[in-house]
Write an enzyme that holds these catalytic residues in place. Structure first.
Site, PDB file in Angstrom:
ATOM      1  N   GLU A   1       0.743  -1.268   0.017  1.00  0.00           N
ATOM      2  CA  GLU A   1      -0.100  -0.037  -0.088  1.00  0.00           C
ATOM      3  C   GLU A   1       0.776   1.274   0.048  1.00  0.00           C
ATOM      4  O   GLU A   1       0.383   2.394  -0.615  1.00  0.00           O
ATOM      5  CB  GLU A   1      -0.950   0.033   1.165  1.00  0.00           C
ATOM      6  CG  GLU A   1      -2.072   1.086   1.242  1.00  0.00           C
ATOM      7  CD  GLU A   1      -3.063   0.885   2.488  1.00  0.00           C
ATOM      8  OE1 GLU A   1      -3.405   1.835   2.793  1.00  0.00           O
ATOM      9  OE2 GLU A   1      -3.420  -0.439   2.746  1.00  0.00           O
ATOM     10  N   ASP A   2       1.927   1.264   0.444  1.00  0.00           N
ATOM     11  CA  ASP A   2       2.769   2.502   0.974  1.00  0.00           C
ATOM     12  C   ASP A   2       4.124   2.532   0.211  1.00  0.00           C
ATOM     13  O   ASP A   2       4.601   3.795   0.020  1.00  0.00           O
ATOM     14  CB  ASP A   2       3.127   2.538   2.435  1.00  0.00           C
ATOM     15  CG  ASP A   2       1.800   2.935   3.126  1.00  0.00           C
ATOM     16  OD1 ASP A   2       0.826   3.176   2.607  1.00  0.00           O
ATOM     17  OD2 ASP A   2       1.880   2.802   4.531  1.00  0.00           O
TER      18      ASP A   2
END
Length: 224
Positions: free
Chosen positions: A77-78
């Protein structure tokens, strides 16, 4: 202080023989040491990953795949460029599945209606490891809110009370062997949540009084 926690965690998983988890830790320290990955409290983001995994260890979770996935839970996600396929190649399908479940889909507005519950939390509940990781993640995120804005604190409080408290309860019922951990999350979060809500209400009352006094002052000046 945060780096000493990282060293302690590294020593602990080394003693446990969790070589897979050590590999995940080294990887996340490497990719998340840049300033872009600083949290709102100023610490490197990988400290959050360590604290999440450490809390699970502290409560007796000794499944290496769960600890490894906890260290990787924000990777896809990051971190641009990291994919589920990369995680699968470096670790295993079980780790990849847990990371995939706790990864939010880009472009989805989870704040709309009950999408957080329907599209995100309900699938997580089908996997005990993912449920533990998401619980640890919310528990730690809530513990670091003191540096956040009042508005963010209130948003987190409302979201947690509406969606995560029922999530913890459902997880307790589905996975009795981990029930004490899910209960620990609510026990840890609730006092802080109530404090945030009470403070927010007090601030709003004060703002309303100030606005009323200012309005009265303006009317008084006009009447002169």
């Amino acid at each position: 202080m945060s780096e000493s926690r990282v060293r302690f965690f590294e020593q602990q998983i080394s003693i446990l023989g969790y070589n897979q988890s050590l590999q995940a830790l080294d990887w996340m320290k490497e990719v998340m040491s840049a300033p872009a990955y600083a949290r709102h409290d100023g610490t490197h983001y990988y400290n959050h990953l360590v604290d999440v995994a450490q809390d699970l260890l502290n409560h007796g979770i000794r499944d290496q795949d769960i600890i490894t996935a906890a260290l990787l839970h924000d990777a896809v996600e990051d971190v641009p460029g990291i994919t589920n396929n990369m995680i699968d190649a470096k670790f295993n399908t079980k780790v990849t599945k847990m990371v995939d479940l706790v990864t939010k889909e880009p472009g989805v507005n989870y704040k709309k209606d009950d999408l957080l519950k329907i599209l995100y939390l309900e699938p997580i509940l089908n996997n005990p490891g993912a449920a533990l990781i998401k619980t640890a993640d919310r528990k730690h995120n809530f513990s670091t809110l003191r540096a956040a804005s009042p508005e963010k604190k209130m948003r987190q409080a409302i979201e947690t009370e509406k969606f995560f408290f029922p999530f913890f309860k459902e997880a307790m019922e589905r996975y009795p062997r981990y029930a004490t951990y899910f209960l620990s999350a609510k026990t840890a979060i609730k006092p802080h949540l109530m404090e945030i809500k009470e403070h927010y209400d007090e601030v709003n009352v004060l703002k309303a009084k100030i606005a009323e006094l200012e309005s009265q002052h303006i009317k008084h000046r006009i009447s002169k």
